[in-house]
Design a protein around this motif. Sequence first.
Motif, PDB file in Angstrom:
ATOM      1  N   PRO A 273     -20.620  13.549  68.371  1.00  0.00           N
ATOM      2  CA  PRO A 273     -21.869  14.174  68.590  1.00  0.00           C
ATOM      3  C   PRO A 273     -21.609  15.870  69.188  1.00  0.00           C
ATOM      4  N   VAL A 274     -22.435  16.855  68.749  1.00  0.00           N
ATOM      5  CA  VAL A 274     -22.318  18.068  69.423  1.00  0.00           C
ATOM      6  C   VAL A 274     -23.942  18.468  69.953  1.00  0.00           C
ATOM      7  N   HIS A 275     -23.826  19.019  71.257  1.00  0.00           N
ATOM      8  CA  HIS A 275     -25.137  19.670  71.609  1.00  0.00           C
ATOM      9  C   HIS A 275     -25.003  20.751  72.496  1.00  0.00           C
ATOM     10  N   THR A 276     -26.209  21.306  72.148  1.00  0.00           N
ATOM     11  CA  THR A 276     -26.281  22.629  73.056  1.00  0.00           C
ATOM     12  C   THR A 276     -27.793  22.693  73.681  1.00  0.00           C
ATOM     13  N   ASN A 277     -27.769  23.157  74.879  1.00  0.00           N
ATOM     14  CA  ASN A 277     -29.127  23.501  75.426  1.00  0.00           C
ATOM     15  C   ASN A 277     -29.905  24.748  74.734  1.00  0.00           C
ATOM     16  N   GLU A 278     -29.074  25.601  74.215  1.00  0.00           N
ATOM     17  CA  GLU A 278     -29.602  26.722  73.622  1.00  0.00           C
ATOM     18  C   GLU A 278     -29.577  26.499  71.969  1.00  0.00           C
ATOM     19  N   ARG A 279     -29.261  27.624  71.270  1.00  0.00           N
ATOM     20  CA  ARG A 279     -29.171  27.392  69.674  1.00  0.00           C
ATOM     21  C   ARG A 279     -27.822  27.616  69.186  1.00  0.00           C
ATOM     22  N   PHE A 280     -27.512  27.172  68.183  1.00  0.00           N
ATOM     23  CA  PHE A 280     -26.344  27.381  67.474  1.00  0.00           C
ATOM     24  C   PHE A 280     -26.134  28.487  66.564  1.00  0.00           C
ATOM     25  N   LEU A 281     -25.060  29.011  66.311  1.00  0.00           N
ATOM     26  CA  LEU A 281     -24.957  29.798  65.463  1.00  0.00           C
ATOM     27  C   LEU A 281     -23.924  29.618  64.410  1.00  0.00           C
ATOM     28  N   PHE A 282     -24.271  29.624  62.991  1.00  0.00           N
ATOM     29  CA  PHE A 282     -23.442  29.378  61.810  1.00  0.00           C
ATOM     30  C   PHE A 282     -22.988  30.660  61.305  1.00  0.00           C
ATOM     31  N   ALA A 283     -21.529  30.730  60.952  1.00  0.00           N
ATOM     32  CA  ALA A 283     -21.211  31.771  60.160  1.00  0.00           C
ATOM     33  C   ALA A 283     -21.511  31.843  58.565  1.00  0.00           C
ATOM     34  N   ASN A 284     -21.609  32.997  57.942  1.00  0.00           N
ATOM     35  CA  ASN A 284     -21.720  33.137  56.553  1.00  0.00           C
ATOM     36  C   ASN A 284     -20.698  32.136  55.895  1.00  0.00           C
ATOM     37  N   GLY A 285     -21.021  31.251  55.066  1.00  0.00           N
ATOM     38  CA  GLY A 285     -20.105  30.371  54.463  1.00  0.00           C
ATOM     39  C   GLY A 285     -19.561  29.384  55.048  1.00  0.00           C
ATOM     40  N   ALA A 286     -19.853  28.854  56.173  1.00  0.00           N
ATOM     41  CA  ALA A 286     -19.436  27.855  57.101  1.00  0.00           C
ATOM     42  C   ALA A 286     -19.158  26.843  56.240  1.00  0.00           C
ATOM     43  N   THR A 287     -18.147  25.852  56.643  1.00  0.00           N
ATOM     44  CA  THR A 287     -17.921  24.564  56.003  1.00  0.00           C
ATOM     45  C   THR A 287     -17.593  23.671  56.978  1.00  0.00           C
ATOM     46  N   ALA A 288     -18.359  23.904  58.417  1.00  0.00           N
ATOM     47  CA  ALA A 288     -18.173  22.889  59.508  1.00  0.00           C
ATOM     48  C   ALA A 288     -18.465  21.421  58.963  1.00  0.00           C
ATOM     49  N   LYS A 289     -17.719  20.440  59.735  1.00  0.00           N
ATOM     50  CA  LYS A 289     -17.886  19.036  59.387  1.00  0.00           C
ATOM     51  C   LYS A 289     -18.479  18.479  60.743  1.00  0.00           C
ATOM     52  N   PHE A 290     -19.499  17.787  60.694  1.00  0.00           N
ATOM     53  CA  PHE A 290     -20.064  17.291  61.873  1.00  0.00           C
ATOM     54  C   PHE A 290     -20.061  15.566  61.579  1.00  0.00           C
ATOM     55  N   ARG A 291     -19.379  14.799  62.493  1.00  0.00           N
ATOM     56  CA  ARG A 291     -19.126  13.487  62.159  1.00  0.00           C
ATOM     57  C   ARG A 291     -20.015  12.608  63.130  1.00  0.00           C
ATOM     58  N   GLY A 292     -20.814  13.523  63.900  1.00  0.00           N
ATOM     59  CA  GLY A 292     -21.879  12.791  64.604  1.00  0.00           C
ATOM     60  C   GLY A 292     -23.038  13.569  64.799  1.00  0.00           C
ATOM     61  N   LYS A 293     -24.006  13.254  65.542  1.00  0.00           N
ATOM     62  CA  LYS A 293     -25.346  13.992  65.695  1.00  0.00           C
ATOM     63  C   LYS A 293     -25.137  15.171  66.046  1.00  0.00           C
ATOM     64  N   LEU A 294     -26.035  16.341  65.572  1.00  0.00           N
ATOM     65  CA  LEU A 294     -25.845  17.600  66.009  1.00  0.00           C
ATOM     66  C   LEU A 294     -27.405  18.156  66.376  1.00  0.00           C
ATOM     67  N   SER A 295     -27.560  18.267  67.807  1.00  0.00           N
ATOM     68  CA  SER A 295     -28.586  18.681  68.404  1.00  0.00           C
ATOM     69  C   SER A 295     -28.676  19.893  69.376  1.00  0.00           C
ATOM     70  N   SER A 296     -29.806  20.343  69.154  1.00  0.00           N
ATOM     71  CA  SER A 296     -29.871  21.759  69.941  1.00  0.00           C
ATOM     72  C   SER A 296     -31.538  21.512  70.793  1.00  0.00           C
ATOM     73  N   ASP A 353     -28.874  27.828  53.675  1.00  0.00           N
ATOM     74  CA  ASP A 353     -27.949  28.946  54.163  1.00  0.00           C
ATOM     75  C   ASP A 353     -26.523  28.506  54.182  1.00  0.00           C
ATOM     76  N   VAL A 354     -26.197  27.215  54.548  1.00  0.00           N
ATOM     77  CA  VAL A 354     -24.746  26.666  54.433  1.00  0.00           C
ATOM     78  C   VAL A 354     -24.843  25.441  53.721  1.00  0.00           C
ATOM     79  N   PRO A 355     -24.993  25.365  52.648  1.00  0.00           N
ATOM     80  CA  PRO A 355     -24.911  24.230  51.719  1.00  0.00           C
ATOM     81  C   PRO A 355     -23.549  23.330  51.787  1.00  0.00           C
ATOM     82  N   ASN A 356     -22.498  23.920  52.374  1.00  0.00           N
ATOM     83  CA  ASN A 356     -20.983  23.649  52.521  1.00  0.00           C
ATOM     84  C   ASN A 356     -20.937  22.772  53.804  1.00  0.00           C
ATOM     85  N   VAL A 357     -21.736  22.718  54.732  1.00  0.00           N
ATOM     86  CA  VAL A 357     -21.612  22.399  56.148  1.00  0.00           C
ATOM     87  C   VAL A 357     -22.129  20.740  55.916  1.00  0.00           C
ATOM     88  N   GLU A 358     -21.127  19.856  56.355  1.00  0.00           N
ATOM     89  CA  GLU A 358     -21.438  18.462  56.147  1.00  0.00           C
ATOM     90  C   GLU A 358     -21.848  18.165  57.313  1.00  0.00           C
TER      91      GLU A 358
END
Length: 724
Positions: A273-296, A353-358
Amino acid sequence: MRGPSSTRGATLVVVVLFTTLLLAVLLAASSQLTLSSRRSVGDQRAALQAQYVAESGVALARSRLRDVQTLLSEGSIMVPSGTTASKLKGYAEKFCGNTTWVTTTEASGTQRSSCTAAPNAAAADQFEVFALFVKPTRYTELLPAGERPSNVGDLAATRAWWRDQLALGQQVSADGVTLNYRLRPSRVERVNNESYRFYVQLDALNVGGTQNNATRVLAASRTTQTGWWVEVALPSYLDNVLFTNHHTSDPNNASASSWKPTVNFTGQEFDGPVHTNERFLFANGATAKFRGKLSSAGCTNLKQSGLNDDKSCTQSPGYYYGGGDDGNLRRPATSATSDVDKNASLLNRLGADVPNVELANVKNADGTPSPVKDVTFTAPYRPMPVNANSQRSAAQGKVPDEKKDDPEEVARYTGGRGLYFSDDVAGIILAAGDANGNSPGNYNATTKTWSPAPTYQYIRVAKKSENQFVRREERCVQYYTNGSCYRKETFDVYRKVLSDFDEYRVNAAGRMEKRGGSGWSPHLDKFNGVIFGEKGIGALEGPERNGTLAPPAIAPFSQLTVAAENDISIAGDLTLSSQPCMPTDAPCKAAKPDSPDNVLGIYSQSGDVVIAKEAPNNLNIHAMLMSSKGEVRVDGYDFGAQRGDVNLIGGLVENWYGAFGTFGNTDTGYGRKFSHDRRFEDPGFTPPFFAQSPVWIPTDAGSALGLDNLVVNQGDKSDLKDLR
């Protein structure tokens, strides 16, 4: 021979009369059948209508149960300021109607306790915890005027309302429906004295539907997914492989809210899991993979460090795409008013925006993935710790002032002590070994375990250090715009050499000895696992590498927290003698079904956790790293040769997002190869006396349970019971 004509006439009359009588009987029978058929159709119609009425009663019951469940959900709960663990324990005992706790202590030292709610306790203040914690506005937002407390701002009124809901049966009669149901408190579970989970269960439910003279009855039964719980806890943060308070690099002296996000999600892979108390920033064409919960949490007014005056933040859900400027901020649709709608809106935008982010999927109760993505942009704000009092006090064997009124906490803090250093510590070497100090020599790659199993935890504390020349290297200090090097300079590389040691060792029973001139002598009867430096720790490391292998720093029974007020510098590998199996590592899990107990936490309150320049390439760290006011960073991340990866098994919690390296035409520093230690998903598993949030945070059962998860069966009139 023919009879007389008069006889023939009489016979004819008899035949006619008989035929007439037969026809009359047939006509009467036919009429009776017609009337019976009409009555049967009417009865069937009434029975069918009664069934519809009963089913509408079930729908009403589900709605009312969901209302209670929503009131007991994290979005409806606000823990009042000044709530302490001892107060929560008192609320829990009122909820159960008794003070009987059944406690088990695990090998890790975690204490789990539970109290079972007494049947028909129903004291006036039994549900005071809900009366105090549910936001008054939620009653008016969720409930019709006739179903809410008489005065949502009055404690006595809300206590009485919760008593009606959870101690007394409910009956609703209207428009042919007779609905009977009863909710009951079930139990309270607590871990140490840091989390309290309140369980509510559906006891019984039946519905009668009446139409004309017909009655149909439906009776509900529970499943394994029927029920609900709401928990208030001091979060440990450790349930994330990456947790940031500010998801940006340290802007030094910027004022609150003036910084912009600078850390992009590009092609990273986060095994947890990945968490921030603020907001995340995704790059153009991002392909990041999240294997747990993503929360902000979407906080917009956080201080650089510490708490706002009201211990909360202003939350505005969203994320940035393509840059950290306001023009790149994605917000939920204006039509989205609830948190559910806001999350759905933002998740749709993110997919576009980032269809290739898992993204990971929410897990069902049986562990299988559901089709719902495990992403939330409206997560609770989790503030960072405000001091290191717990670690300091534990090392000294003292009780923090804020815990002196709690007998259980007093017992926990006085049950042992650690190592406390009032000045700078030059360095600490941790090692697992036998009675002679020898490290184990065999590593099983399947079970991820060293043998022979170490019997002692060694702690070598250096009083002195000096810089020793290692090599001279050329580094680029200026670059062309295309990333190639424009100007180089030559630098000398040094490593810290530690000396003048105090040496300690601890056995599996927690008995600590100190090496003296004549050998080992007793030092502490019970070492609690905490090492605290009032200033900083110059170099923290494990044994020297044996070829490419890093011998273990932490013994299989050892649980350590290394904490300091200021910087802690990591100068070498820090590995476990028995590593946890990763979720997908089937051979490891088959060979080692039980999770190991050893654990390491590294915590700086006011400084940084720094990976030193002299640390080896492809550094191995099996620990939870945390900086409350600073960051976890690499010293010299932006020059020199690329140093491989930081192979982290554990997690990283930081106020600011520290830099590890630069990547592009010229790579420097370290890459990040992080895997979450899944043992931290259990809130009771932590390094000893590790830092916690200063604010109680509510959570709930989520999709795993529901009060309206029912199986409805056809019943008869004997099932229609008044449950009041």
